[in-house]
Design an enzyme around this catalytic site. Structure first.
Site, PDB file in Angstrom:
ATOM      1  N   GLU A 121       0.840  -1.204   0.000  1.00 14.16           N
ATOM      2  CA  GLU A 121       0.000   0.000   0.000  1.00 14.16           C
ATOM      3  C   GLU A 121       0.870   1.246   0.000  1.00 14.16           C
ATOM      4  OE1 GLU A 121      -3.311   2.415   2.667  1.00 14.16           O
ATOM      5  OE2 GLU A 121      -2.639   0.420   3.310  1.00 14.16           O
ATOM      6  N   LYS A 127      -8.331 -15.824  16.632  1.00 17.26           N
ATOM      7  CA  LYS A 127      -8.279 -15.157  15.335  1.00 17.26           C
ATOM      8  C   LYS A 127      -9.618 -14.537  14.949  1.00 17.26           C
ATOM      9  CE  LYS A 127      -4.391 -18.005  14.179  1.00 17.26           C
ATOM     10  NZ  LYS A 127      -3.767 -19.073  13.397  1.00 17.26           N
ATOM     11  N   ASP A 144       2.014 -14.566  13.276  1.00 16.04           N
ATOM     12  CA  ASP A 144       0.877 -15.201  12.610  1.00 16.04           C
ATOM     13  C   ASP A 144      -0.054 -14.086  12.132  1.00 16.04           C
ATOM     14  OD1 ASP A 144      -1.475 -16.513  11.894  1.00 16.04           O
ATOM     15  OD2 ASP A 144      -1.305 -18.001  13.488  1.00 16.04           O
ATOM     16  N   HIS A 173      -2.701  10.086  -1.044  1.00 15.77           N
ATOM     17  CA  HIS A 173      -2.740   8.839  -1.814  1.00 15.77           C
ATOM     18  C   HIS A 173      -2.489   9.103  -3.296  1.00 15.77           C
ATOM     19  CE1 HIS A 173      -3.729   5.258   0.571  1.00 15.77           C
ATOM     20  NE2 HIS A 173      -4.190   6.119   1.461  1.00 15.77           N
TER      21      HIS A 173
END
Length: 539
Positions: free
Chosen positions: A236, A367, A441, A532
């Site tokens: 990004e 998670k 993770d 951006h």
């Protein structure tokens, strides 16, 4: 209402003790749990006959005999049956008894081989009666299926060394033929594929994720004390620049003060009962035996410590959260193994009847973001905070302190209204990038990103901003942290290896704080889109 029979509850215990169990106490195991001893998909036909596997998923035991085996209703002569251990040692049934047993610890597989038995493709019924201490006489009655190889696609693998160059190239060729992909870049890597064993299966290469460095950021923590360059793996545009801007604002304000306030990894087993009263009585029994349960869990780990058990009862279900500290490891697997050992002891010792049991009842919310994690912690609960002067806000972030403060109030209401897991602007952004770079993770971003942001406008028009992450799951040891690239990134932070997890948690929290400051300022000053366009435009 369930009527107790010799197949359930205390009567089964007494019955087994009276009619034989080889002189030792037989334990009551619910049928649904007992069937898990069979390894589905293990049934196959070999040159010497059919075979199937039994795997111990309960507690350490000893196989002391086999009294009966049926395949599709046909009895197999005992003299045609052999037991083979994972080490390859073969036992005739005449050689196995209470004095000459086969060790059967948790996780161990025993293969039952049957001469002159042929099984074809399709479904087959397997029945086996065997004895195992301390369980007593056990009966498995299952249906397994042998599927046509043509029906089951498969990635090429080498059972001897699945990380060899030959195995990797076989998978490349398979993918080339199936998809047309050449894997020119995926197949270029500097690491030894064998170091990834335990981290990935069917290795084909690496994902070459761009890594930028943000900061450094000054951290005034109890474990992290200094300036740290932050490695961020991302695709990004503007992300690294944005976090660097927030870090500069923190540095101009003397650094981020960070505090770890809790450490708590969970596994949440659930037990099913006939009714709520039995569930409540079981809960009380578990609490009465906490000291022994703690002992059983800690026998499985050198670093994990059981610090408490939370209970949540609903309907006829008893949900628990076993809470641990796990040292420098994230600890999900560690606490799973420890809790499994405890639950097996509980099932073997509890006098009442447990209808069913699962090691995870989805209450650890592994998670997944959840309110129980927000309240009770999963991983590390850590806060990062800073007070920014009006001058820093105006000249570096380009926004009035009152503007960010008002924006934070509006955004918090928007988060509440939408049901979002955070009132922050983008905690997941920095955490995901940091996690990928340092071998965490990555799925734990789901919980870790549930951050709570607070702003306070002070009398001198300075702004105090704090971020609390109630379930930051990080590690500096184990998992992917020892892979070469990821270890180098941890070394950049002086966080590689044992003794560094709290330090890393503080640095991660400071990183999130920097991202919140930068993006909130950009939105408040209407610079979000223009930034951006300048740094992250599509090509």
């Amino acid at each position: 209402m369930v009527i107790p029979t010799p197949d359930s509850g205390v009567l089964k215990r007494i019955y087994a003790n009276l009619v034989g169990a080889g002189g030792f106490i037989s334990l009551d195991i619910p049928d649904r749990i007992l069937q898990r001893l069979y390894t589905y998909g293990s049934l196959k036909d070999t040159d010497g006959g059919a075979q199937f596997d039994i795997k111990n998923r309960l507690q350490d035991a000893k196989v002391t005999g086999v009294s009966r085996v049926f395949v599709d209703g046909e009895r197999v002569p005992l003299e045609d049956i052999r037991l083979v251990t994972a080490e390859g040692k073969t036992y005739e049934l005449d050689d196995v008894d209470a004095d000459n047993y086969i060790n059967f610890p948790v996780g161990r597989t025993v293969t039952v081989q049957m001469d002159d038995v042929t099984v074809t493709k399709g479904k087959h019924n397997i029945e086996i009666d065997f004895e195992a201490a301390p369980f007593g006489d056990l009966t498995l009655d299952v249906t397994d299926t042998i599927r046509s190889e043509e029906m089951v696609g498969g990635i090429p693998r080498d059972s001897e060394n699945n990380y060899s160059e030959d195995a990797i190239q076989a998978r490349h060729e398979y993918l080339r033929e199936e998809t047309g992909a050449e894997l020119e870049h995926v197949g270029q890597y500097s690491i030894d594929p064998e170091v990834t064993e335990g981290n990935v299966e069917n290795f084909i290469g690496v994902a070459q994720m761009p890594i930028g460095v943000a900061g450094p950021v000054k951290v005034n923590g109890e474990y992290a004390d200094g300036e740290y360059p932050i490695p961020l793996a991302t695709t990004e545009g503007t992300l690294v620049a944005s976090y660097s801007r927030g870090m500069k604002a923190i540095n101009l304000s003397g650094g981020a003060k960070t505090t770890v306030v809790d450490d708590n990894m969970n596994r949440a087993p659930v037990f099913v009962f006939e009714d709520a009263r039995n569930a409540r009585d079981f809960r009380d029994w578990v609490f009465e035996h906490f000291d022994t349960i703690k002992e059983k869990t800690e026998e499985t780990t050198s670093t994990g410590k059981l610090v408490g058990i939370e209970d949540y009862l609903t309907n006829n279900h008893a949900h628990f959260r076993f809470d641990y500290t796990t040292g420098d490891a994230a600890g999900q697997n560690m606490v799973g193994k420890a809790t499994f050992a405890a639950c097996n002891w509980i099932l073997s010792e509890y006098d009442g009847y447990v209808e069913n049991f699962y090691l995870e009842g989805n209450f650890a919310t592994d998670k997944k973001a959840s309110k129980v994690n927000d309240l009770n912690t999963r991983g590390k609960r850590v806060t990062a905070e800073v007070t920014l002067s009006e001058e820093t806000m105006l000249h570096h972030l380009g926004v009035e302190p009152s503007s960010i403060h008002h924006h934070a109030q509006v955004a918090t209401l928007g988060s509440f209204f939408s049901g979002a897991n955070t009132n922050g602007a983008h905690p997941a952004n920095g955490l995901a990038s940091l996690f990928i770079a340092t071998g965490q993770d990555e799925a734990n971003v789901a919980e870790s990103s549930a951050a709570m942001v607070n702003t306070t406008l002070l009398n001198d028009n300075s702004l105090h901003v704090s971020v609390t992450i109630p379930s930051l799951i990080v590690a500096t040891y184990g998992g992917g942290t020892n892979l070469p690239t990821q270890r180098e990134c941890l070394e950049m932070l002086d966080c590689a290896g044992g003794g560094n997890v709290m330090k890393f948690a503080e640095i991660a929290a400071a990183t999130v704080l920097a991202g919140e400051l930068s993006l909130a300022s950009a939105i408040s000053a209407s610079d979000w889109v223009t930034s951006h366009d300048e740094l992250g435009r599509n090509r």
